[in-house]
Design an enzyme around this catalytic site. Structure first.
Site, PDB file in Angstrom:
ATOM      1  N   GLU A 253      -8.296  15.611 -18.056  1.00  0.00           N
ATOM      2  CA  GLU A 253      -7.793  14.287 -18.381  1.00  0.00           C
ATOM      3  C   GLU A 253      -7.970  13.320 -17.200  1.00  0.00           C
ATOM      4  OE1 GLU A 253      -6.677  12.936 -21.243  1.00  0.00           O
ATOM      5  OE2 GLU A 253      -6.446  11.082 -20.111  1.00  0.00           O
ATOM      6  N   THR A 299      -9.522   9.003 -24.632  1.00  0.00           N
ATOM      7  CA  THR A 299      -9.719  10.424 -24.915  1.00  0.00           C
ATOM      8  C   THR A 299     -10.420  10.629 -26.252  1.00  0.00           C
ATOM      9  OG1 THR A 299      -7.735  11.083 -23.717  1.00  0.00           O
ATOM     10  CG2 THR A 299      -8.556  12.626 -25.328  1.00  0.00           C
ATOM     11  N   HIS A 415      -2.521  12.125 -16.451  1.00  0.00           N
ATOM     12  CA  HIS A 415      -2.704  10.931 -17.293  1.00  0.00           C
ATOM     13  C   HIS A 415      -1.870   9.801 -16.709  1.00  0.00           C
ATOM     14  CE1 HIS A 415      -2.367   8.208 -20.708  1.00  0.00           C
ATOM     15  NE2 HIS A 415      -3.333   8.875 -21.320  1.00  0.00           N
ATOM     16  N   ASP A 474     -12.858  13.028 -19.105  1.00  0.00           N
ATOM     17  CA  ASP A 474     -12.988  12.213 -20.321  1.00  0.00           C
ATOM     18  C   ASP A 474     -13.259  10.730 -20.052  1.00  0.00           C
ATOM     19  OD1 ASP A 474     -10.320  11.824 -19.450  1.00  0.00           O
ATOM     20  OD2 ASP A 474      -9.505  11.762 -21.479  1.00  0.00           O
ATOM     21  N   HIS A 475     -12.607  10.157 -19.042  1.00  0.00           N
ATOM     22  CA  HIS A 475     -12.771   8.718 -18.763  1.00  0.00           C
ATOM     23  C   HIS A 475     -12.093   8.414 -17.440  1.00  0.00           C
ATOM     24  CE1 HIS A 475      -8.586   8.487 -19.948  1.00  0.00           C
ATOM     25  NE2 HIS A 475      -8.902   9.126 -21.069  1.00  0.00           N
TER      26      HIS A 475
HETATM   27  C1  GP9 Z   1      -2.941  11.947 -25.981  1.00  0.00           C
HETATM   28  C2  GP9 Z   1      -3.927  12.158 -24.904  1.00  0.00           C
HETATM   29  C3  GP9 Z   1      -4.173  10.945 -24.060  1.00  0.00           C
HETATM   30  O1  GP9 Z   1      -2.829  12.984 -26.883  1.00  0.00           O
HETATM   31  O2  GP9 Z   1      -5.065  12.745 -25.377  1.00  0.00           O
HETATM   32  O3  GP9 Z   1      -5.001  10.035 -24.639  1.00  0.00           O
HETATM   33  P1  GP9 Z   1      -5.622   8.805 -23.814  1.00  0.00           P
HETATM   34  O4  GP9 Z   1      -4.508   7.833 -23.574  1.00  0.00           O
HETATM   35  O5  GP9 Z   1      -6.203   9.314 -22.550  1.00  0.00           O
HETATM   36  O6  GP9 Z   1      -6.666   8.269 -24.732  1.00  0.00           O
HETATM   37 MN    MN Z   2      -7.669  10.676 -21.767  1.00  0.00          MN
END
Ligand code: GP9
Ligand code: MN
Length: 641
Positions: A253, A299, A415, A474-475
């Site tokens: 993440e 995500t 996150h 992911d980002h």
């Molecule tokens: C939520 C998680 C975070 O289930 O995958 O999502 P994001 O905010 O990174 O898109």
């Molecule tokens: Mn994410």
């Protein structure tokens, strides 16, 4: 009181208050909205008011005594909508959307059990209606038969709009981009209320369904011609080398590549991940010029891209807006062709990003979401389950999975805003002017530790040696709002070019029996993962509509488009209208023909991908004889007790 009810506006006020209280009490009793903090509590309480003022207020335009009856009908109608959602929620832990209403099987699954889902205490939900009917019959005689002064209903509607604006403003302050990103129905209901959510959902559906209706099968031929031309032949040294092996795909993440080898206070932040990159015996190939290609879907965009090789949408999240499209996703392809069982592991609610709907269209067999994990307070932080208990508890499910499997482990603790309990932090925070940047390293370290623990567990369970392990970011985690703090940290100016360079995320892969390459410098992006992974299993990517190309192929197309039309190659970067030399960092005053042409190609590619998404064009496409269209009624992610 009597005097109040004797006037039409008085009766209206009573209905409004009953509607308001009823909706609020039902929110509290029936839905699990995860309300945290006083602002959210307040908004939950406030949000029925604007809907009440507007929807009940409309009836004030009625002539004479008709008003009272219409007001009660409206109240009953709103109550029925609320009740339908209560019943639906008891089964699905989710709210009804137009899309779910179109899918009759969603109700099919309710079907016989609907009576089961009703409860005796539901009778309480009609008390208000009985009271109103009694009051109406008793007092309607006192009401004048003339129309309410026309100014009054307008004032009520204006009040409704005013309350809504305040509500939305506070909601956006607490959860920025609430509407644009629309990540979760639970969130929309919590912040804006059920009725405003329904209005939002209706507008969204109408917008997107028009394009779908106008599309036809010729449209996909144009896209097919493009992807067939872009296609890169597999590299024989990699084609089929992973066939039959389990695939463990690990989502890091918000993990940006600059973390790798980065030292804070003289310490490596992610020593374990660094060791995968540098230790030859680990046999990983690490792509250090790999970029994320996500936009507002974050995500969800990364998931979409990395299982479909199609772009997310320019606005909003395709997972939410295009959750009912036909997809020909990687899990479905390898499931059908090689008998893979696919599973997603994620310690968050299943409806977040509409996952519980779109995963069906991807052919994902199992979805281990929060209902499968111990979500007690000490195990949860920020969005959901902490990564360490997440990996730990996932092991038992992973060991049970039928092999070969495609298991996607989605971490969560690293996150935004990167919160961690003091006692779990094993590195000091950074010292910049931004809290976000300062915290970023503590949760990155925590993620690194949790990954190490997961590798140990995999080895112990005998699942490591013979599995393909794929790891990706992911980002970004640090947005351009924090450029100043990043400058303090890195000691260099964060120009637009530098910011774009920071959009690198890691991609690394280990294939059993194949020597790792160490660091591979090829320019590539998330779009390239599906064709790469198809070829590793010995499935030719040529048949499928994929925007990326195989990263191991001699013929890999090494330009990386971003969602807004910018792109990067080994030599140069195109950014908001200017071409930059990657080496000198200077603007290229006279771009070559080739550079200009590549810009057109990138825009064309994005446009074609959007056509596929908005037109739902894959419903017109049959990749090959092996492909069987997905029947979403074969899938369910509700945990059986
Ligand atoms: C939520 C998680 C975070 O289930 O995958 O999502 P994001 O905010 O990174 O898109
Ligand atoms: Mn994410």
């Amino acid at each position: 009181m009597k005097k109040l009810i004797s006037t039409k506006m008085g009766f209206f006020a009573i209905v409004l208050v009953l509607f308001w209280l009823k909706t609020y009490l039902i929110y509290k009793m029936e839905f699990d909205l995860g309300v945290k903090g006083s602002i959210q509590e307040f908004l939950l309480f406030l949000n029925p008011l604007s809907s009440g003022l507007i929807l009940l207020g409309i009836t004030l335009f009625s002539r004479g005594r008709k008003f009272g009856r219409r007001l009660i009908y409206m109240h009953i109608l709103l109550g029925l909508i609320l009740y339908a959602n209560i019943v639906f929620y008891r089964f699905n832990s989710d709210f009804i959307t137009l899309a779910t209403m179109m899918q009759t099987n969603n109700f099919g699954s309710l079907g016989s059990s609907i009576i089961d889902l009703m409860q005796w205490h539901d009778l309480l939900y009609v008390i208000d209606i009985v009271v109103l009917i009694v009051l109406y019959n008793k007092f309607k005689g006192n009401w004048s038969d003339t129309r309410i002064k026309i100014r009054k209903p307008f004032i009520i509607l204006a009040m409704g709009v005013f309350v809504f604006t305040i509500n939305l403003g506070l909601a956006e302050a607490d959860r920025p981009q609430l509407l644009e990103r629309a990540f979760d129905r639970n969130y929309l209901v919590k912040y804006l209320g059920l009725y405003n959510f329904i209005a939002y959902d209706t507008v969204q559906s109408a917008n997107t369904s028009t394009q779908r209706v106008l599309a036809d099968s010729d449209d996909i031929t144009v896209v097919e011609n493009y992807t067939k031309t872009k296609y890169a032949e597999p590299n024989p040294a990699y084609f089929g080398v992973g066939e039959g092996k389990n695939i463990i795909k690990i989502h890091l993440e918000s993990f940006q590549s600059f973390l790798i080898d980065f030292k804070l206070h003289g310490e490596e932040v992610t020593p374990f991940i660094n060791s995968l990159v540098h230790d030859e015996n680990q046999d990983f190939t690490y792509f250090d010029n790999f970029f994320h290609q996500t936009e507002q879907g974050k995500t969800a965009d990364a998931e979409l891209i990395m299982d479909n090789s199609l772009y997310g949408l320019p606005q909003g999240s395709a997972f939410v807006v295009k959750g009912d499209n036909t997809y020909q996703a990687y899990p479905a392809i390898i499931g059908q062709r090689q008998g893979y069982t696919s599973a997603i592991f994620h310690g968050d609610g299943k409806s977040f990003w509409n996952r519980d709907e779109i995963y069906k269209h991807f052919g994902i067999d199992k979805f281990y979401h929060e209902d499968y994990y111990d979500m007690s307070a000490d195990k949860v932080i920020n969005y959901g389950l902490k990564d360490k208990p997440f990996f730990e508890e996932s092991m038992k499910y992973l060991e049970e999975l039928e092999q070969p499997f495609y298991a996607h482990m989605m971490t969560l603790t690293h996150h935004h805003p990167f919160t961690i309990n003091e006692e779990e932090a094993t590195i000091e925070r950074a010292e910049t002017s931004s809290n976000t940047v300062n915290n970023y390293f503590q949760t990155a370290r925590y993620l690194d530790e949790s990954l190490e623990q997961f590798f140990t567990d995999l080895k112990e369970a005998g699942l490591y040696e013979d599995s393909i392990i794929m790891i990706y970011g992911d980002h970004y985690g640090i947005s351009d709002n924090h450029n100043k703090a990043m400058e303090e940290l890195l000691g260099e100016e964060i120009t637009p070019l530098k910011y774009s360079e920071l959009q690198r995320v890691p991609f690394m892969i280990r294939i059993p029996g194949v020597d790792g390459q160490g660091i591979n410098h090829e320019y590539s992006g998330q779009m390239d993962v599906v064709p790469t992974m198809l070829h590793i299993l010995g499935i030719d990517a040529q048949d499928y509509i994929l925007m990326g190309t195989d990263m191991f192929s001699e013929d890999h197309k090494d330009y990386v488009p971003f969602r807004k039309g910018n792109f990067v190659t080994e030599e140069f970067t195109y950014l908001n209208g200017a071409y930059y030399d990657n080496e000198t960092k200077e603007i290229i005053e006279e771009p070559t023909e080739e550079m200009l042409k590549l810009k057109e190609t990138v825009l064309h590619e994005l446009e074609l991908s959007d056509k596929v998404m908005y037109g739902d064009l894959l419903r017109f496409y049959t990749p090959n004889e092996q492909w069987k269209p997905i029947d979403i009624s074969d899938y369910s992610y509700i945990k059986e007790e």
